[in-house]
Design an enzyme around this catalytic site. Structure first.
Site, PDB file in Angstrom:
ATOM      1  N   HIS A 289       0.252  77.382 -39.987  1.00  0.00           N
ATOM      2  CA  HIS A 289       0.656  77.367 -41.399  1.00  0.00           C
ATOM      3  C   HIS A 289       0.889  75.950 -41.933  1.00  0.00           C
ATOM      4  O   HIS A 289       1.165  75.785 -43.125  1.00  0.00           O
ATOM      5  CB  HIS A 289       1.934  78.192 -41.602  1.00  0.00           C
TER       6      HIS A 289
ATOM      7  N   ASP B  33      -4.023  85.253 -34.917  1.00  0.00           N
ATOM      8  CA  ASP B  33      -2.621  85.507 -35.279  1.00  0.00           C
ATOM      9  C   ASP B  33      -2.610  86.561 -36.394  1.00  0.00           C
ATOM     10  O   ASP B  33      -3.571  86.666 -37.171  1.00  0.00           O
ATOM     11  CB  ASP B  33      -1.986  84.200 -35.777  1.00  0.00           C
TER      12      ASP B  33
ATOM     13  N   HIS C 150      -1.061  86.571 -39.060  1.00  0.00           N
ATOM     14  CA  HIS C 150      -0.990  85.968 -40.397  1.00  0.00           C
ATOM     15  C   HIS C 150      -2.166  85.031 -40.633  1.00  0.00           C
ATOM     16  O   HIS C 150      -2.702  84.450 -39.690  1.00  0.00           O
ATOM     17  CB  HIS C 150       0.318  85.183 -40.549  1.00  0.00           C
TER      18      HIS C 150
ATOM     19  N   ASP D 124       1.089  88.209 -32.611  1.00  0.00           N
ATOM     20  CA  ASP D 124       1.949  89.024 -33.482  1.00  0.00           C
ATOM     21  C   ASP D 124       1.220  90.177 -34.159  1.00  0.00           C
ATOM     22  O   ASP D 124       1.838  90.942 -34.906  1.00  0.00           O
ATOM     23  CB  ASP D 124       2.716  88.157 -34.496  1.00  0.00           C
TER      24      ASP D 124
ATOM     25  N   TYR E 253       6.193  87.550 -31.404  1.00  0.00           N
ATOM     26  CA  TYR E 253       7.659  87.535 -31.448  1.00  0.00           C
ATOM     27  C   TYR E 253       8.329  88.677 -30.699  1.00  0.00           C
ATOM     28  O   TYR E 253       9.555  88.734 -30.670  1.00  0.00           O
ATOM     29  CB  TYR E 253       8.105  87.526 -32.921  1.00  0.00           C
TER      30      TYR E 253
HETATM   31  C1  SP5 Z   1       3.214  81.317 -36.821  1.00  0.00           C
HETATM   32  C2  SP5 Z   1       3.661  82.559 -37.498  1.00  0.00           C
HETATM   33  O1  SP5 Z   1       3.383  83.645 -37.018  1.00  0.00           O
HETATM   34  N1  SP5 Z   1       4.399  82.421 -38.590  1.00  0.00           N
HETATM   35  C3  SP5 Z   1       4.867  83.604 -39.210  1.00  0.00           C
HETATM   36  C4  SP5 Z   1       5.488  83.271 -40.482  1.00  0.00           C
HETATM   37  C5  SP5 Z   1       5.668  84.523 -41.268  1.00  0.00           C
HETATM   38  N2  SP5 Z   1       7.027  84.836 -41.420  1.00  0.00           N
HETATM   39  C6  SP5 Z   1       7.215  85.753 -42.484  1.00  0.00           C
HETATM   40  C7  SP5 Z   1       8.625  86.119 -42.542  1.00  0.00           C
HETATM   41  C8  SP5 Z   1       8.857  87.152 -43.570  1.00  0.00           C
HETATM   42  C9  SP5 Z   1      10.230  87.656 -43.477  1.00  0.00           C
HETATM   43  N3  SP5 Z   1      10.604  88.022 -42.141  1.00  0.00           N
HETATM   44  C10 SP5 Z   1      11.636  88.948 -42.128  1.00  0.00           C
HETATM   45  C11 SP5 Z   1      12.407  88.843 -40.847  1.00  0.00           C
HETATM   46  C12 SP5 Z   1      13.835  88.609 -41.158  1.00  0.00           C
HETATM   47  N4  SP5 Z   1      14.479  87.887 -40.115  1.00  0.00           N
HETATM   48 ZN    ZN Z   2       1.838  84.933 -37.303  1.00  0.00          ZN
END
Ligand code: SP5
Ligand code: ZN
Length: 366
Positions: free
Chosen positions: A177, A213, A215, A303, A341
């Site tokens: 990102h 990934d 995302h 993920d 995660y």
């Molecule tokens: C590298 C990667 O996988 N980054 C992921 C970033 C996306 N995170 C989005 C988070 C959106 C809100 N998450 C809610 C969890 C609350 N702790």
């Molecule tokens: Zn991700």
């Protein structure tokens, strides 16, 4: 943990203990600080699984600061290297009781209305110039980990440049990102882009980054968007269905200028499982062949796993293994850790993917 295949996993794992020094201390999501999921235990879980499978672990070699400028603006690198010291010296910890660096004003296009963003005088103003969300906190050990992760990716790419067929960088924090001059999404510097650029500089005429990934890797896309020599392809949960990074990752983003056609996004619907996900991976592999890539960087986020708390995709470990096989058939692979995660299954998924890469390479006679 599934047993590795006979002979174990010979793929070198590049690692630095410094990757554990980054403790984000949570993430601010919608104005509230919550426990984050990008925790040091992710790296130790992966390391344990790969060690148990017999993988040799190599130390990340320290690279120069200037090596980080190959894909990033020097101002971003300097900001990340100094912001924690400035934060502490400015009394943000001792006086204001802010134990992590978090931005609060962002110079968006809507705010600037056409004017240039001036360098902000205040430290707390400066953060928003580089960080585009509130979820990507900086603490005391963050820079050391950022640099170690970049070192790991560059070292892993160096192994491929030296003639190996496959390597894996256990990068933490992740990187896809992070763009040319901005960071977010739990990423600070773009480890995979650094690896891809290093492979170009080592003599690969064309390189492909394949991003699995869950995302969209908006940072990697941005870095190579106008370039024909580095293809970027990604399968990810559809940002149009409401998922991070919200503003990028749509199918009509195909690259610009000389890079037209060298960018491919394959968004998939929430709930997507092995069959449709693997069909997308296969499509990316076909692209990579057409592009004529001599080296592959695999942005390996796990993920998309069914049990992962950060995405709604439902890919199994067998699915990841199959993706690894498809990608391994394409050529030499530098795998770089991105997201993932779900601590109980993380190691199994990474191992499955890397075993797949090796078996794909063996099947292709590499
Ligand atoms: C590298 C990667 O996988 N980054 C992921 C970033 C996306 N995170 C989005 C988070 C959106 C809100 N998450 C809610 C969890 C609350 N702790
Ligand atoms: Zn991700």
């Amino acid at each position: 943990m599934p047993s590795a295949e006979a002979g174990g996993l010979p793929m070198p794992v590049v690692w630095s203990e410094d990757c554990l020094l980054h403790e984000p201390g949570g993430e601010v999501w919608l104005g509230v600080r919550e426990a984050g999921t990008e925790v040091p235990e992710r790296a130790t879980a992966i390391l344990r699984a790969l060690r148990d499978a017999g993988a040799p672990v190599l130390p990340a070699r320290r690279h120069e600061m200037t090596d980080l400028h190959s894909v990033h603006h020097p101002d971003l690198v300097a900001h990340l290297a100094t912001i924690w010291a400035d934060w502490e010296a400015g009394g943000y910890v001792s006086v204001y009781r802010r134990d992590r660096v978090v931005p609060y004003v962002f110079p968006t296009a809507a705010m600037l209305a056409g004017l240039p963003a001036r360098p902000p005088a205040a430290t707390h103003g400066r953060v928003g110039l580089y960080c585009y969300d509130t979820m990507t906190l900086v603490g005391p050990g963050t820079w050391e980990a950022i640099r170690a992760a970049a070192d790991a990716a560059l070292t892993a790419a160096g192994l491929i440049a030296a003639g190996r067929n496959a390597s894996y960088a256990l990068c933490r924090p992740p990187g896809h990102h992070a763009g040319p001059a901005g960071y977010g999404g739990s990423c600070y510097l773009n480890n995979a882009a650094l690896a891809a650029q290093a492979l170009r500089q080592a003599g690969a005429g064309r390189v492909a980054v394949v991003d699995i990934d869950a995302h969209h890797g908006n940072g990697t896309q941005a870095i190579f968007y106008a370039r024909p020599d580095v293809y970027y392809g990604s399968v990810h949960v559809d940002p149009g269905a409401g998922w991070f990074p919200h503003y990028m990752g749509f199918a009509d983003e195909r690259g610009s200028g000389p890079g037209s056609g060298a960018n491919r996004n394959l968004p998939v619907a929430p709930g997507t499982g092995d069959d449709r996900w693997l069909a997308a991976v296969q499509q990316l592999c076909q692209d990579v062949r057409q592009h004529g890539a001599e080296a592959i960087v695999l942005s390996l986020g796990t993920d998309a796993a069914a049990a992962d708390p950060e995405s709604p995709l439902r890919v199994t470990a067998a699915g990841y293994r199959a993706a690894g096989e498809l990608i391994g058939r394409l050529g030499p692979v530098t795998a770089v850790q991105e997201g993932g995660y779900h601590l109980p299954s993380l190691g199994e998924y990474v191992l499955a993917t890397l075993a797949g890469v090796q078996s794909g390479q063996a099947a292709a006679g590499r």
